[in-house]
Write a protein that holds these residues in place. Structure first.
Motif, PDB file in Angstrom:
ATOM      1  N   ILE A   1      -9.303   2.761  -8.343  1.00 55.18           N
ATOM      2  CA  ILE A   1      -9.386   1.448  -8.983  1.00 55.18           C
ATOM      3  C   ILE A   1      -8.093   1.158  -9.734  1.00 55.18           C
ATOM      4  O   ILE A   1      -7.338   0.253  -9.401  1.00 55.18           O
ATOM      5  N   GLY A   2      -7.812   1.955 -10.759  1.00 58.94           N
ATOM      6  CA  GLY A   2      -6.660   1.677 -11.625  1.00 58.94           C
ATOM      7  C   GLY A   2      -5.315   1.885 -10.975  1.00 58.94           C
ATOM      8  O   GLY A   2      -4.331   1.255 -11.359  1.00 58.94           O
ATOM      9  N   GLU A   3      -5.243   2.766  -9.958  1.00 56.72           N
ATOM     10  CA  GLU A   3      -3.957   3.086  -9.337  1.00 56.72           C
ATOM     11  C   GLU A   3      -3.785   2.475  -7.948  1.00 56.72           C
ATOM     12  O   GLU A   3      -2.729   2.635  -7.346  1.00 56.72           O
TER      13      GLU A   3
ATOM     14  N   ALA B   1     -17.945  -4.588 -10.373  1.00 51.13           N
ATOM     15  CA  ALA B   1     -16.719  -3.808 -10.234  1.00 51.13           C
ATOM     16  C   ALA B   1     -16.886  -2.446 -10.876  1.00 51.13           C
ATOM     17  O   ALA B   1     -17.505  -2.311 -11.930  1.00 51.13           O
ATOM     18  N   LEU B   2     -16.320  -1.445 -10.247  1.00 49.41           N
ATOM     19  CA  LEU B   2     -16.328  -0.097 -10.788  1.00 49.41           C
ATOM     20  C   LEU B   2     -15.303   0.047 -11.897  1.00 49.41           C
ATOM     21  O   LEU B   2     -14.213  -0.537 -11.833  1.00 49.41           O
ATOM     22  N   ALA B   3     -15.646   0.871 -12.903  1.00 48.99           N
ATOM     23  CA  ALA B   3     -14.686   1.169 -13.952  1.00 48.99           C
ATOM     24  C   ALA B   3     -13.603   2.106 -13.441  1.00 48.99           C
ATOM     25  O   ALA B   3     -12.449   2.027 -13.847  1.00 48.99           O
ATOM     26  N   ALA B   4     -13.968   3.002 -12.547  1.00 51.43           N
ATOM     27  CA  ALA B   4     -13.015   3.952 -11.966  1.00 51.43           C
ATOM     28  C   ALA B   4     -13.607   4.482 -10.668  1.00 51.43           C
ATOM     29  O   ALA B   4     -14.825   4.446 -10.463  1.00 51.43           O
ATOM     30  N   LEU B   5     -12.741   4.978  -9.789  1.00 57.51           N
ATOM     31  CA  LEU B   5     -13.174   5.583  -8.528  1.00 57.51           C
ATOM     32  C   LEU B   5     -12.312   6.822  -8.288  1.00 57.51           C
ATOM     33  O   LEU B   5     -11.355   6.800  -7.516  1.00 57.51           O
ATOM     34  N   PRO B   6     -12.626   7.929  -8.966  1.00 53.02           N
ATOM     35  CA  PRO B   6     -11.818   9.139  -8.824  1.00 53.02           C
ATOM     36  C   PRO B   6     -11.985   9.778  -7.462  1.00 53.02           C
ATOM     37  O   PRO B   6     -13.106   9.954  -6.974  1.00 53.02           O
ATOM     38  N   ALA B   7     -10.863  10.126  -6.840  1.00 52.32           N
ATOM     39  CA  ALA B   7     -10.881  10.724  -5.507  1.00 52.32           C
ATOM     40  C   ALA B   7      -9.852  11.838  -5.435  1.00 52.32           C
ATOM     41  O   ALA B   7      -8.921  11.904  -6.242  1.00 52.32           O
ATOM     42  N   ARG B   8     -10.014  12.714  -4.456  1.00 50.74           N
ATOM     43  CA  ARG B   8      -9.055  13.799  -4.234  1.00 50.74           C
ATOM     44  C   ARG B   8      -8.741  13.874  -2.749  1.00 50.74           C
ATOM     45  O   ARG B   8      -9.520  13.427  -1.894  1.00 50.74           O
ATOM     46  N   PHE B   9      -7.601  14.503  -2.451  1.00 53.02           N
ATOM     47  CA  PHE B   9      -7.123  14.578  -1.076  1.00 53.02           C
ATOM     48  C   PHE B   9      -6.037  15.647  -1.011  1.00 53.02           C
ATOM     49  O   PHE B   9      -5.542  16.130  -2.041  1.00 53.02           O
TER      50      PHE B   9
ATOM     51  N   ALA C   1       0.833  -1.209   0.000  1.00 50.79           N
ATOM     52  CA  ALA C   1       0.000   0.000   0.000  1.00 50.79           C
ATOM     53  C   ALA C   1       0.864   1.253   0.000  1.00 50.79           C
ATOM     54  O   ALA C   1       0.614   2.204  -0.765  1.00 50.79           O
ATOM     55  N   ASP C   2       1.882   1.279   0.843  1.00 50.66           N
ATOM     56  CA  ASP C   2       2.754   2.453   0.917  1.00 50.66           C
ATOM     57  C   ASP C   2       3.470   2.693  -0.409  1.00 50.66           C
ATOM     58  O   ASP C   2       3.640   3.842  -0.850  1.00 50.66           O
TER      59      ASP C   2
ATOM     60  N   ARG D   1      14.920   3.825  -0.009  1.00 50.69           N
ATOM     61  CA  ARG D   1      13.518   3.742  -0.391  1.00 50.69           C
ATOM     62  C   ARG D   1      13.379   3.134  -1.782  1.00 50.69           C
ATOM     63  O   ARG D   1      14.092   3.509  -2.703  1.00 50.69           O
ATOM     64  N   PRO D   2      12.423   2.210  -1.954  1.00 49.91           N
ATOM     65  CA  PRO D   2      12.227   1.623  -3.278  1.00 49.91           C
ATOM     66  C   PRO D   2      11.595   2.619  -4.219  1.00 49.91           C
ATOM     67  O   PRO D   2      10.891   3.528  -3.809  1.00 49.91           O
ATOM     68  N   GLU D   3      11.846   2.418  -5.516  1.00 49.42           N
ATOM     69  CA  GLU D   3      11.180   3.246  -6.508  1.00 49.42           C
ATOM     70  C   GLU D   3       9.702   2.877  -6.508  1.00 49.42           C
ATOM     71  O   GLU D   3       9.350   1.696  -6.548  1.00 49.42           O
ATOM     72  N   PRO D   4       8.808   3.858  -6.454  1.00 50.18           N
ATOM     73  CA  PRO D   4       7.382   3.535  -6.502  1.00 50.18           C
ATOM     74  C   PRO D   4       7.049   2.793  -7.784  1.00 50.18           C
ATOM     75  O   PRO D   4       7.580   3.096  -8.853  1.00 50.18           O
ATOM     76  N   ILE D   5       6.155   1.826  -7.673  1.00 46.56           N
ATOM     77  CA  ILE D   5       5.782   1.046  -8.843  1.00 46.56           C
ATOM     78  C   ILE D   5       4.981   1.924  -9.798  1.00 46.56           C
ATOM     79  O   ILE D   5       4.229   2.797  -9.379  1.00 46.56           O
ATOM     80  N   SER D   6       5.165   1.718 -11.083  1.00 49.27           N
ATOM     81  CA  SER D   6       4.453   2.527 -12.065  1.00 49.27           C
ATOM     82  C   SER D   6       2.965   2.247 -12.004  1.00 49.27           C
ATOM     83  O   SER D   6       2.541   1.093 -11.926  1.00 49.27           O
ATOM     84  N   THR D   7       2.158   3.305 -12.026  1.00 51.69           N
ATOM     85  CA  THR D   7       0.724   3.133 -12.086  1.00 51.69           C
ATOM     86  C   THR D   7       0.181   3.578 -13.436  1.00 51.69           C
ATOM     87  O   THR D   7      -1.001   3.824 -13.590  1.00 51.69           O
ATOM     88  N   GLU D   8       1.069   3.628 -14.432  1.00 50.56           N
ATOM     89  CA  GLU D   8       0.622   3.924 -15.778  1.00 50.56           C
ATOM     90  C   GLU D   8       0.049   2.637 -16.357  1.00 50.56           C
ATOM     91  O   GLU D   8       0.615   2.002 -17.234  1.00 50.56           O
ATOM     92  N   ARG D   9      -1.095   2.259 -15.816  1.00 51.10           N
ATOM     93  CA  ARG D   9      -1.688   0.991 -16.187  1.00 51.10           C
ATOM     94  C   ARG D   9      -2.884   1.201 -17.114  1.00 51.10           C
ATOM     95  O   ARG D   9      -3.400   2.308 -17.241  1.00 51.10           O
ATOM     96  N   ARG D  10      -3.326   0.130 -17.720  1.00 49.82           N
ATOM     97  CA  ARG D  10      -4.452   0.180 -18.622  1.00 49.82           C
ATOM     98  C   ARG D  10      -5.685   0.672 -17.894  1.00 49.82           C
ATOM     99  O   ARG D  10      -5.798   0.564 -16.691  1.00 49.82           O
ATOM    100  N   PRO D  11      -6.707   1.219 -18.618  1.00 51.53           N
ATOM    101  CA  PRO D  11      -7.954   1.554 -17.968  1.00 51.53           C
ATOM    102  C   PRO D  11      -8.626   0.285 -17.443  1.00 51.53           C
ATOM    103  O   PRO D  11      -8.331  -0.814 -17.912  1.00 51.53           O
ATOM    104  N   ALA D  12      -9.507   0.455 -16.469  1.00 55.84           N
ATOM    105  CA  ALA D  12     -10.189  -0.712 -15.904  1.00 55.84           C
ATOM    106  C   ALA D  12     -10.872  -1.498 -17.014  1.00 55.84           C
ATOM    107  O   ALA D  12     -11.489  -0.943 -17.916  1.00 55.84           O
ATOM    108  N   SER D  13     -10.767  -2.818 -16.944  1.00 54.01           N
ATOM    109  CA  SER D  13     -11.259  -3.641 -18.030  1.00 54.01           C
ATOM    110  C   SER D  13     -12.780  -3.673 -18.048  1.00 54.01           C
ATOM    111  O   SER D  13     -13.430  -3.530 -17.034  1.00 54.01           O
ATOM    112  N   ALA D  14     -13.343  -3.891 -19.202  1.00 54.44           N
ATOM    113  CA  ALA D  14     -14.780  -4.087 -19.373  1.00 54.44           C
ATOM    114  C   ALA D  14     -14.964  -5.446 -20.010  1.00 54.44           C
ATOM    115  O   ALA D  14     -14.753  -5.625 -21.203  1.00 54.44           O
ATOM    116  N   THR D  15     -15.293  -6.411 -19.229  1.00 56.23           N
ATOM    117  CA  THR D  15     -15.374  -7.787 -19.713  1.00 56.23           C
ATOM    118  C   THR D  15     -16.594  -7.983 -20.595  1.00 56.23           C
ATOM    119  O   THR D  15     -17.664  -7.552 -20.227  1.00 56.23           O
TER     120      THR D  15
END
Length: 469
Positions: free
Chosen positions: A180-182, A425-433, A164-165, A455-469
Motif C-alpha cells: 500500500i504505502g510503497e 482501503a487497506l491500511a497496509a499490505l505487508p508482503a515478502r518475496f 512500476a519499475d 538509470r533514474p534514481e528510484p523515487i523515495s518511498t519514505e512516505r507517510r503511513p496509510a491515511s485513516a480518514t
C-alpha cells in the motif's frame, strides 16, 4: 425529515452485535472493560456511524442492518454530519440517472456544516465536473473525457510499466514491502505527474503534497500541504502555457470547449484528487485478493486467474469508493418509500447495492442481474474507466511478473482496513518475496528503464503511513 422505522430493533441474525450485551459498564456486559458494538445501540433509530474500526472491519453487517429501513437509511459519516444512504440497487440507479430531481451542487448543504469538518475535502463545492449540473457539468466533463481518449493505450501501459519499475527498484532488494504505502498509493500519483506533462523529478513533490493533504495532523500541516500542492499546480500551468506538449494539461487548455485558466485548474485538481484514491485502493484491494485467495496463488506463476479477474471481484465486492455520489434533492421528494427534504445530503452505497444479492465471484455470478456500481452510473459515472483499468491491471501484472513468488507476510485476517465512510482501503499490505538486485542474472526492473545506461534514481518511498480518514 421523515424516515421509516426499521422492521426490527435488533441487528440481523449472524451480526457480530449479537455477541455483545448492553451499554459499557452496564449489568449486561460485565463492566466498563467491554465495548458495546455499534449495531447493538440503545436507540436503534439513531443514524448509524459509518466510520470507526468496527465498521471498517465488517461493513457488510452494517449494510445488512441498514436495509431494515428500506432503500434509504439515516447514517452518520463523521462527527455531527448525517446523511441518507441509498443501499438498494434499483434506487441507486434511479437516483444516479435522475438529474431533474437530484443535484450535485453542495453549496447550500455545506452552509449547515462546520467549515473545518473532515468531510469538507470530499463534499465541499468546487467549480469542477464533480460538483456541477447541466451544461456546466457537460462542458467540464467533456474536456476530461476527450483528453483521456487522446492517451493511446499502448503508451499508457508503457508509462505504467516505467512507474512500476521505478517503485520496484526502491524496495526490490529488501525482500519485503508494504504494497500500500510503497506501491499502490504512489503509482497513481507518479502516473498523474507524467500524464499531465511534468518530468519525473516532480513526482516526489506531487506525492508529498497529496500525502500531506490526506494525512495532515493539524491545520498547520494541512495549510503547508495545500500550499505545496498549489505551487505544483501553478508551476504545471506555467510550464504548459510556455510550451504545449502531448499531455493532459495541454489538451485541457486547447480543448474546443474553451476553458479559461481559472476553469482548467479545478479540472486538473479534481482529476488528480478523484483519480488518486480510488485507483490506489483498486490496486491495493486487488493485490490483497490475489495474495489472500488460493484460487489466485498460482496466477503469479502463470495460473488461470488474472489480474483482471481480481479487479472484477474487487469492483463487485470491495469497491474502492464504497459510499459516495453525493446528491441533494432539488425539492422535497418521496423516494423509494422515504421522504427526503430539499438540499439534504444523500449518498449512494456502491458496496451495499453491489452485494444486495450476495457476493459475486468468478464461479458464482450475481443473481440479480445488472452491472456493478463501482464506477457509479448516469451522467456523473467515472469518465475514465478504461484508462483506470489499464493502469491498475498493468501495475499488478508488472509487480507480479518481477516478483513472481510474492506472498503475504501476515495472515489475511490480520489485515486492517482504514476507517472512514467513503473509501474501502487497506491500511497496509505487508508482503515478502525473494530479493532482486540490479546485477543479478536475467532481466530486472533496472534493465527495463528507458535508458539502462542512465538509470533514474528510484523515487523515495519514505512516505507517510496509510491515511485513516
Amino acid at each position: 425529515m421523515t424516515t421509516p422505522h426499521p422492521s426490527g430493533a435488533t441487528p440481523p441474525p449472524g451480526c457480530p452485535a449479537h455477541a455483545h450485551g448492553g451499554l459499557d459498564g452496564g449489568p449486561d456486559n460485565g463492566g466498563p472493560s467491554q465495548r458495546v458494538h455499534p449495531l447493538d445501540r440503545p436507540d436503534p433509530y439513531a443514524p448509524l456511524k459509518l466510520y470507526g474500526p468496527e465498521f471498517a472491519a465488517d461493513p457488510n453487517s452494517y449494510y445488512d442492518h441498514l436495509r431494515q429501513y428500506g432503500a434509504l437509511a439515516p447514517v452518520q459519516i463523521a462527527p455531527d454530519v448525517t446523511a441518507m444512504l441509498v443501499t438498494d440497487y434499483r434506487a441507486a440507479l434511479d437516483l444516479l440517472n435522475d438529474t431533474a430531481t437530484w443535484s450535485k451542487d453542495s453549496r447550500e448543504w455545506q452552509k449547515t456544516i462546520a467549515p473545518d469538518s473532515q468531510v469538507m475535502p470530499m463534499l465541499g463545492y468546487r467549480p469542477n465536473a464533480l460538483f456541477n449540473d447541466g451544461e456546466t457539468h457537460r462542458r467540464y466533463r467533456q474536456v476530461i473525457s476527450d483528453s483521456f481518449q487522446l492517451v493511446e493505450p499502448h503508451i499508457l501501459r508503457t508509462k505504467v510499466q516505467h512507474a512500476a519499475d521505478t517503485l520496484i527498484q526502491a524496495f526490490g532488494a529488501n525482500g519485503e514491502v508494504d504494497l500500500i504505502g510503497e506501491y499502490a498509493q504512489l503509482l497513481p500519483l507518479m502516473m498523474f505527474n507524467d500524464l499531465f506533462g511534468m518530468p519525473d523529478s516532480y513526482g516526489e513533490r506531487l506525492i508529498s503534497a497529496i500525502g500531506g493533504l490526506m494525512d495532515a495532523a493539524s491545520p498547520e500541516e494541512a495549510n503547508a500541504a495545500d500550499a505545496a500542492f498549489t505551487s505544483y499546480i501553478m508551476e504545471l500551468m506555467a510550464a504548459k502555457k510556455a510550451q504545449r506538449g502531448p499531455d493532459l494539461t495541454s489538451w485541457f487548455m486547447d480543448h474546443p470547449n474553451g476553458l479559461s485558466d481559472e476553469e482548467v485548474i479545478p479540472q486538473i485538481v479534481v482529476t488528480m484528487a478523484a483519480g488518486n484514491e480510488p485507483l490506489a485502493n483498486l490496486i491495493g484491494n486487488a493485490l490483497s485478493r490475489m495474495l489472500s485467495d488460493d484460487r489466485y496463488y498460482s496466477t503469479l506463476s502463470g495460473g488461470a486467474l488474472t489480474a483482471r479477474d481480481a479487479i472484477n471481484e474487487v469492483l463487485w465486492n470491495d469497491p474502492p469508493m464504497a459510499n459516495y455520489s453525493a446528491h441533494y434533492p432539488r425539492r422535497d421528494v418521496f423516494f423509494h418509500g422515504t421522504w427526503v427534504r430539499q438540499g439534504q445530503l444523500v449518498l449512494v452505497s456502491y458496496a451495499a447495492a453491489n452485494n444486495q444479492f450476495g457476493e459475486t465471484t468468478l464461479d458464482q455470478t450475481r443473481t440479480g442481474g445488472g452491472s456493478h456500481l463501482a464506477w457509479a452510473s448516469g451522467p456523473h459515472a467515472c469518465p475514465v474507466q478504461r484508462p483506470a483499468l489499464v493502469i491498475a491491471m498493468t501495475a499488478i501484472e508488472r509487480l507480479t511478473a518481477w516478483l513472481s513468488d510474492i506472498e503475504l507476510a501476515v495472515e489475511p485476517d490480520q489485515l486492517e482496513w482504514r476507517s472512514g465512510a467513503f473509501q474501502r482501503a487497506l491500511a497496509a499490505l505487508p508482503a515478502r518475496f525473494t530479493p532482486i538486485t540490479p546485477d543479478q542474472a536475467g532481466a530486472t526492473p533496472w534493465d527495463s528503464s528507458p535508458s539502462s545506461s542512465t538509470r533514474p534514481e528510484p523515487i523515495s518511498t519514505e512516505r507517510r503511513p496509510a491515511s485513516a480518514t
